[in-house]
Design an enzyme around this catalytic site. Structure first.
Site, PDB file in Angstrom:
ATOM      1  CB  CYS A 141     -41.262  -9.868  47.634  1.00 62.23           C
ATOM      2  SG  CYS A 141     -41.336  -9.801  49.208  1.00 62.23           S
ATOM      3  CD  GLU A 190     -40.786 -10.556  41.717  1.00 57.74           C
ATOM      4  OE1 GLU A 190     -39.537 -10.529  41.520  1.00 57.74           O
ATOM      5  OE2 GLU A 190     -41.020 -10.443  42.942  1.00 57.74           O
ATOM      6  CD  GLU A 226     -36.496 -13.554  53.519  1.00 57.14           C
ATOM      7  OE1 GLU A 226     -37.466 -13.653  52.730  1.00 57.14           O
ATOM      8  OE2 GLU A 226     -36.392 -14.195  54.464  1.00 57.14           O
ATOM      9  CE  LYS A 231     -25.954  -2.429  46.717  1.00 55.45           C
ATOM     10  NZ  LYS A 231     -26.707  -1.070  46.515  1.00 55.45           N
TER      11      LYS A 231
HETATM   12  P1  NAP Z   1     -32.546  -6.388  42.844  1.00 57.98           P
HETATM   13  O1  NAP Z   1     -31.988  -5.713  41.604  1.00 57.98           O
HETATM   14  O2  NAP Z   1     -31.955  -7.687  43.074  1.00 57.98           O
HETATM   15  O3  NAP Z   1     -31.572  -5.466  43.928  1.00 57.98           O
HETATM   16  C1  NAP Z   1     -31.416  -5.670  45.130  1.00 57.98           C
HETATM   17  C2  NAP Z   1     -30.211  -5.236  45.886  1.00 57.98           C
HETATM   18  O4  NAP Z   1     -29.057  -5.749  45.341  1.00 57.98           O
HETATM   19  C3  NAP Z   1     -29.890  -3.748  45.592  1.00 57.98           C
HETATM   20  O5  NAP Z   1     -29.231  -3.039  46.672  1.00 57.98           O
HETATM   21  C4  NAP Z   1     -28.891  -3.711  44.577  1.00 57.98           C
HETATM   22  O6  NAP Z   1     -28.061  -2.527  44.275  1.00 57.98           O
HETATM   23  C5  NAP Z   1     -27.999  -5.093  44.702  1.00 57.98           C
HETATM   24  N1  NAP Z   1     -27.589  -5.472  43.674  1.00 57.98           N
HETATM   25  C6  NAP Z   1     -27.609  -5.523  42.287  1.00 57.98           C
HETATM   26  N2  NAP Z   1     -26.627  -6.128  41.641  1.00 57.98           N
HETATM   27  C7  NAP Z   1     -26.011  -6.546  42.644  1.00 57.98           C
HETATM   28  C8  NAP Z   1     -24.676  -7.207  42.579  1.00 57.98           C
HETATM   29  N3  NAP Z   1     -24.080  -7.750  41.314  1.00 57.98           N
HETATM   30  N4  NAP Z   1     -23.680  -7.451  43.507  1.00 57.98           N
HETATM   31  C9  NAP Z   1     -24.268  -6.833  44.744  1.00 57.98           C
HETATM   32  N5  NAP Z   1     -25.200  -6.254  44.970  1.00 57.98           N
HETATM   33  C10 NAP Z   1     -26.310  -6.177  43.817  1.00 57.98           C
HETATM   34  O7  NAP Z   1     -33.752  -5.958  43.337  1.00 57.98           O
HETATM   35  P2  NAP Z   1     -34.850  -4.809  43.541  1.00 57.98           P
HETATM   36  O8  NAP Z   1     -35.271  -4.526  42.202  1.00 57.98           O
HETATM   37  O9  NAP Z   1     -34.067  -3.729  44.328  1.00 57.98           O
HETATM   38  O10 NAP Z   1     -35.886  -5.392  44.475  1.00 57.98           O
HETATM   39  C11 NAP Z   1     -36.839  -6.086  43.996  1.00 57.98           C
HETATM   40  C12 NAP Z   1     -36.760  -7.423  43.960  1.00 57.98           C
HETATM   41  O11 NAP Z   1     -36.655  -7.977  45.540  1.00 57.98           O
HETATM   42  C13 NAP Z   1     -37.856  -8.222  43.580  1.00 57.98           C
HETATM   43  O12 NAP Z   1     -37.527  -9.448  42.990  1.00 57.98           O
HETATM   44  C14 NAP Z   1     -38.740  -8.513  44.705  1.00 57.98           C
HETATM   45  O13 NAP Z   1     -39.624  -9.727  44.989  1.00 57.98           O
HETATM   46  C15 NAP Z   1     -37.336  -8.709  45.797  1.00 57.98           C
HETATM   47  N6  NAP Z   1     -37.943  -8.697  47.101  1.00 57.98           N
HETATM   48  C16 NAP Z   1     -37.775 -10.062  47.899  1.00 57.98           C
HETATM   49  C17 NAP Z   1     -38.463  -9.740  49.411  1.00 57.98           C
HETATM   50  C18 NAP Z   1     -38.548 -10.870  50.283  1.00 57.98           C
HETATM   51  O14 NAP Z   1     -38.557 -10.824  51.526  1.00 57.98           O
HETATM   52  N7  NAP Z   1     -38.559 -12.249  49.596  1.00 57.98           N
HETATM   53  C19 NAP Z   1     -38.406  -8.576  49.849  1.00 57.98           C
HETATM   54  C20 NAP Z   1     -38.786  -7.364  49.292  1.00 57.98           C
HETATM   55  C21 NAP Z   1     -38.088  -7.341  47.739  1.00 57.98           C
HETATM   56  P3  NAP Z   1     -28.583  -1.293  43.267  1.00 57.98           P
HETATM   57  O15 NAP Z   1     -29.977  -0.857  43.835  1.00 57.98           O
HETATM   58  O16 NAP Z   1     -27.461  -0.402  43.439  1.00 57.98           O
HETATM   59  O17 NAP Z   1     -28.824  -1.974  41.842  1.00 57.98           O
END
Ligand code: NAP
Length: 476
Positions: free
Chosen positions: A282, A380, A248, A173
């Site tokens: 991130c 963040e 991650e 997804k």
């Molecule tokens: P996010 O809001 O947590 O979303 C990530 C993924 O999770 C998206 O596909 C999102 O879908 C999905 N999601 C959201 N709510 C969910 C739920 N209740 N159940 C299942 N899936 C759900 O994060 P983001 O804004 O896309 O990305 C930014 C974050 O990712 C930052 O905190 C960044 O630090 C972190 N990140 C970490 C790494 C690492 O390697 N540690 C790498 C890159 C990014 P939708 O988009 O459809 O809402």
């Protein structure tokens, strides 16, 4: 207009509800296409496909699975421009960075292909003369992967590569904003002959899809990249069936400049680490600590370098910084800067959204006189804002650097050999850059400590998270 479908069991399908949603280019706010608004039934069909394909895929030789991954990596390289263009269209990063992401994603597949054929077991000397003991490794089973928008292709490839190499099948997804590049990836996988059901893609309602992926017993592992808040929810749900998890999650990286640093390298590193992808990585530096004796010089040079960064549409050649992903992201950056200024922070450069551009753009910004009571020092930022603090001693800065719930990445700049060792040993972070603003490589393990996650992706043990260990005792 792109009209993206989902990919389930080797077929291109609409959502069962028939609903779609619109995709927005964050640089222009224009609608660029639609994606399927999938839900529970769609996730269930994808899981059934992954389960159906599992035995056949796991039963191939590692060499055969590796060949599929290498072929897919070749196709990605041949379609580099197209994939990079989709990344820039969907999430805004400059095209040059998007090209780099495609190359990195292909490299993850190649690395996994190489590792596929090196999954060894052990013969263990037995304490009983009539027994022979073996430890073997086998795939965990069908896997669910959930990925973010900031590196839409490489974050997915970093999961798909090792999962498929290990013999797992997978349901992906992707993030709401960036489905297209992964739909195109699935088309390439299809053309590469990867059997139906091995890879599946469902887009749409995150809660519904997430709930099905976590509650369906056919899924044996969930691998997630995204925010710590969502990661925690998924981990809680995964406990119900004791599913394996890899997480991650978010970060809040400190970047430390010691007085013996080469300031040219430190300034270039701070710019690269903080402003790459408009501050939406991130591992972006989120707090910069500079030793007092070199602070004035560092700040002067840093300001000059930051003021040269050209902000604009990622498709324009001169753009070094693209837009933020959404209005919500822009507002979060605005809030953090305004709150810091209210509490006494000084703006060295930048400090506001860019109204002359149509998208979600924010000026590259430097703040000084910041302190730990400010949101920007705790949460963040995910935007192009660099708060700079001064420090006097090594002990003081290590304490400040480690004073965070996150433990993903940290950076420091020094030419002192003893300090190079002392500092990385003291930092509570999973990824450390010493005089290096880009401490990532397919051959190195990537992941965080504390609330930044569990597990590592890439590197020599990258398949381990997708394998189970089975102990076999043979009595003769
Ligand atoms: P996010 O809001 O947590 O979303 C990530 C993924 O999770 C998206 O596909 C999102 O879908 C999905 N999601 C959201 N709510 C969910 C739920 N209740 N159940 C299942 N899936 C759900 O994060 P983001 O804004 O896309 O990305 C930014 C974050 O990712 C930052 O905190 C960044 O630090 C972190 N990140 C970490 C790494 C690492 O390697 N540690 C790498 C890159 C990014 P939708 O988009 O459809 O809402």
């Amino acid at each position: 207009m792109n009209q993206w479908l989902m990919y389930v069991n080797g077929q291109w399908v609409q959502s069962t509800s028939g609903r779609t949603y619109s995709l927005i280019n964050p640089a222009t706010r224009a609608v660029t296409g639609t994606a399927q608004q999938g839900g529970i039934a769609d996730a269930r069909a994808a899981i059934a496909a992954a389960q159906g394909a599992y035995k056949g895929w796991a039963g191939l030789t590692a060499k055969e699975r590796a060949a599929y991954l290498s072929k897919l990596a070749d196709s990605m390289e041949q379609c580099k421009e197209e994939l990079a263009g989709l990344i820039t269209l969907e999430m805004g990063k400059p095209l040059a960075e998007a090209r780099g992401e495609v190359a990195l994603a292909a490299e993850y597949l190649r690395w996994s292909a190489g590792e596929a054929v090196r999954v060894y077991g052990k013969v263990i000397p037995s304490s009983s003369p009539d027994k022979r003991l073996l430890s073997v490794r086998q795939p965990v089973g069908p896997v669910a992967a959930i990925t973010p928008w900031n590196f839409p292709l490489s974050m997915a490839a970093r999961k798909i590569g090792p999962a498929l190499a290990a013999g797992c099948t997978l349901v992906l997804k992707p993030a709401e904003q960036t489905p297209g590049v992964m739909v195109r990836f699935m088309e390439l996988a299809h053309e590469a002959g990867i059997p139906a059901g091995v890879l599946n893609l469902v887009t749409g309602h995150p809660q519904e899809i997430g709930e099905e992926l976590l509650s369906n017993p056919a899924i044996r592992k969930i691998t997630f990249t995204g925010s710590t808040a969502v990661g925690k929810q998924l981990m809680k749900a995964a406990t119900e069936q004791v599913k394996r998890v890899s997480m991650e999650l978010g970060g809040h990286a400190p970047l430390i400049v010691f007085e013996d640093a080469d300031l040219d390298i430190a300034v270039a590193g701070a710019v690269s680490s903080k402003f790459r992808n408009a501050g939406q990585t991130c591992i972006c530096a989120n707090r910069i600590y500079v030793q007092r004796s070199v602070a004035a010089e560092f700040l002067e040079r840093f300001k000059q370098a930051v003021e040269q960064l050209v902000v604009g549409d990622g498709f324009e050649k001169e753009s070094a910084i693209g837009p933020l992903i959404s209005e919500k992201a822009l507002n979060k950056v605005r809030l953090q800067v305004d709150e810091a200024v209210e509490k006494g922070a000084q703006i060295v450069t930048g400090g506001k959204a860019i109204s002359r551009l149509p998208g979600y753009f924010y000026e590259p910004t430097i703040l000084t006189a910041v302190n730990d009571t400010m949101l920007i020092m705790q949460e963040e930022t995910f935007g192009p804002v660099a708060p700079v603090c001064l420090f006097d001693t090594e002990e003081e800065v290590i304490e400040q650097a480690n004073h965070a719930v996150y433990g993903l990445a940290a950076y420091y700049y020094t030419r002192d050999l003893g300090r190079m060792f002392r500092i990385y040993e003291s930092l509570e972070y999973g990824i450390i850059g010493c005089n290096d603003a880009v401490p990532t490589a397919v051959e190195g393990p990537f992941g965080g400590m504390k609330e930044s996650g569990i597990g590592r992706e890439g590197g020599p043990d990258s398949l381990a998270d997708f394998l189970e260990t089975k102990f076999v005792s043979i009595r003769m």
